[in-house]
Scaffold this active site. Structure first.
Site, short mmCIF file in Angstrom:
data_model
loop_
_atom_site.label_atom_id
_atom_site.label_comp_id
_atom_site.label_asym_id
_atom_site.label_seq_id
_atom_site.Cartn_x
_atom_site.Cartn_y
_atom_site.Cartn_z
N GLY A 17 0.83 -1.21 0.00
CA GLY A 17 0.00 0.00 0.00
C GLY A 17 0.87 1.26 0.00
O GLY A 17 1.85 1.34 0.73
N ASP A 32 -0.49 1.99 8.44
CA ASP A 32 -0.99 1.16 9.55
C ASP A 32 -0.15 1.26 10.81
O ASP A 32 -0.62 0.91 11.90
CB ASP A 32 -1.05 -0.30 9.11
N ARG A 83 1.10 -5.12 -5.37
CA ARG A 83 1.22 -6.29 -4.51
C ARG A 83 1.43 -7.47 -5.46
O ARG A 83 0.51 -7.81 -6.19
CB ARG A 83 -0.06 -6.49 -3.68
N ARG A 94 -5.59 -2.44 8.71
CA ARG A 94 -5.43 -3.88 8.58
C ARG A 94 -5.76 -4.55 9.92
O ARG A 94 -6.79 -4.29 10.50
CB ARG A 94 -4.03 -4.20 8.13
N ASP A 118 2.05 -0.65 11.97
CA ASP A 118 1.90 -1.95 12.66
C ASP A 118 3.16 -2.80 12.61
O ASP A 118 3.08 -4.02 12.58
CB ASP A 118 0.73 -2.72 12.00
N ASP A 124 5.36 -4.91 6.39
CA ASP A 124 5.99 -6.20 6.75
C ASP A 124 5.87 -7.24 5.64
O ASP A 124 6.75 -8.09 5.49
CB ASP A 124 5.45 -6.73 8.09
N THR A 158 3.98 2.53 5.66
CA THR A 158 2.60 2.04 5.68
C THR A 158 1.80 2.92 6.63
O THR A 158 2.29 3.30 7.69
CB THR A 158 2.48 0.58 6.15
O1 F6P Z 1 -1.70 -1.46 4.49
C1 F6P Z 1 -2.29 -0.29 4.12
C2 F6P Z 1 -3.76 -0.46 3.85
O2 F6P Z 1 -4.30 0.76 3.50
C3 F6P Z 1 -4.56 -1.09 5.00
O3 F6P Z 1 -4.87 -0.16 6.00
C4 F6P Z 1 -5.77 -1.60 4.26
O4 F6P Z 1 -6.34 -2.69 4.94
C5 F6P Z 1 -5.20 -2.08 2.93
O5 F6P Z 1 -3.96 -1.40 2.77
C6 F6P Z 1 -6.07 -1.79 1.74
O6 F6P Z 1 -5.46 -2.40 0.66
P1 F6P Z 1 -5.89 -2.07 -0.86
O7 F6P Z 1 -5.43 -0.70 -1.19
O8 F6P Z 1 -5.19 -3.11 -1.66
O9 F6P Z 1 -7.38 -2.17 -0.91
#
Ligand code: F6P
Length: 347
Positions: free
Chosen positions: A35, A152, A96, A196, A154, A127, A150
């Site tokens: 992300g 998050d 990803r 997340r 986390d 991570d 990120t």
């Molecule tokens: O890891 C960052 C994040 O924004 C999380 O908070 C969220 O769950 C996820 O990525 C959303 O992923 P995507 O952009 O692939 O929908």
């Protein structure tokens, strides 16, 4: 956090006759993965300019590990990272990559790095991205240094990840607006926040917004607080309220929760706001820019110091190095004190 788990940079730079011992580094690669997060561009800029200042060539790897597999590389000069520090997102784009999770995918990536003459790589991501780097560096002789990027926040071993502060401000800004209409109409809003499996973004934004209830995966007892609020608190609060719901709290998130509440409390006017990807964009805050810059320089320093498979982190304001195998395996510490404060202040 134990000192052995981290390496405080101020202690042990590898030197020879007083000069920093340089591994045979001519060209490094830099990329963003997973992300996107506001401040990633500041880190790309710092890595690029610190590398050039150390007489290294820099290659930008576009679209994360997928771009590495496909050889989507661009040379980065100092001018290429000019005027980007204030931009959200990532100029190198991200992805990803499922293919990179396969040995065949990693082998292709390795071939591409070899063909491009890239000696070491800086990965900016979460991570998941560090897990990929760790696996590849165990399979091939390539050094990776990670910068935590990120929203998050986390990741074990660092108090701070790039983009978290900007995302926090975006949530607070949105919830303040929702508060206006909630009070005006006497409504309860379930506001779903990203993160997340981690509840930091929800907890801190909830504190900053004076939310009546904050629901996070790290503490299930918050659901009792929600019940108390709906039974009594709501009436005391002039019939309005904000409930912050971390997306990782319960399956179905705020939508499911609102459905349940409407069943138990048909007299209440319950609405849902899922903030979604506005949390991922926007011009990074000063702190996100400054810390991304510090970590970018520290990442190049670490490569020059022949460090590999480590993440640069910030611990009590200090730059630290955390082995990937700890950063990806151990859980980020959770600040219970804030939860107690939230409970006490929401009387
Ligand atoms: O890891 C960052 C994040 O924004 C999380 O908070 C969220 O769950 C996820 O990525 C959303 O992923 P995507 O952009 O692939 O929908």
């Amino acid at each position: 956090m134990t000192i052995s788990a981290m390496r405080d940079l101020s202690m042990t730079p590898a030197t020879e006759n007083g000069l920093r011992r340089k591994p045979i580094l001519r060209k490094i690669g830099v990329f963003t993965s997973g992300g996107d997060a506001p401040g990633m561009n500041a880190a790309i800029r710092a890595v690029t300019r610190a590398a050039i200042a150390n007489k290294l060539k820099v290659t930008g790897i576009r679209r994360g590990y997928q771009g590495m597999i496909e050889g989507d590389f661009i040379p980065l000069r100092s001018s290429d990272v000019s005027g980007i520090i204030q931009l959200g997102g990532t100029i190198l784009r991200t992805a990803r990559s499922k293919e990179f999770r396969t040995p065949e995918g990693r082998e292709k990536a390795w071939q591409q790095l070899q063909n491009a003459g890239i000696d070491a790589v800086v990965v900016i991501g979460g991570d998941g991205s560090f897990t990929g780097a760790l696996t590849m560096s165990q399979e091939y002789n390539i050094s990776f240094v990670g910068i935590p990027g990120t929203i998050d926040n986390d990741i074990y071993g660092t108090d701070y990840t790039i983009g978290y502060e900007t995302a926090l401000n975006s949530v607070v800004c949105a919830v303040d607006k929702i508060r206006d209409t909630a009070v005006s109409h006497g409504r309860i809003f379930m506001v779903e926040v990203m993160g997340r499996e981690a509840g930091l973004l929800a907890l801190n934004s909830g504190i900053a917004c004076g939310a009546e209830v904050i629901l996070i995966p790290e503490s299930k007892e918050q659901h009792d607080a929600l019940k108390r609020f709906l039974d009594k608190g709501y009436k005391r609060k002039e019939r309005s309220g904000i409930v912050i719901v971390a997306e990782g709290d319960e399956p179905g998130g705020a939508l499911k929760l609102a459905e349940n509440v409407r069943c138990e409390h048909p007299e209440l006017d319950v609405r849902v706001s899922i903030l979604g990807h506005i949390q991922r964009g926007g011009s990074p805050t000063a702190n996100d820019r400054i810390n991304a810059t510090r970590m970018g320089v520290a990442a190049v320093d670490a490569l020059l110091d022949d460090q590999k498979s480590i993440m640069i982190g910030i611990d009590n304001g200090r730059i630290v190095q955390v082995p990937f195998n700890k950063a990806v395996k151990l859980n980020h510490s959770f600040d219970r004190e804030l939860l107690e404060i939230q409970k006490m202040l929401n009387i």
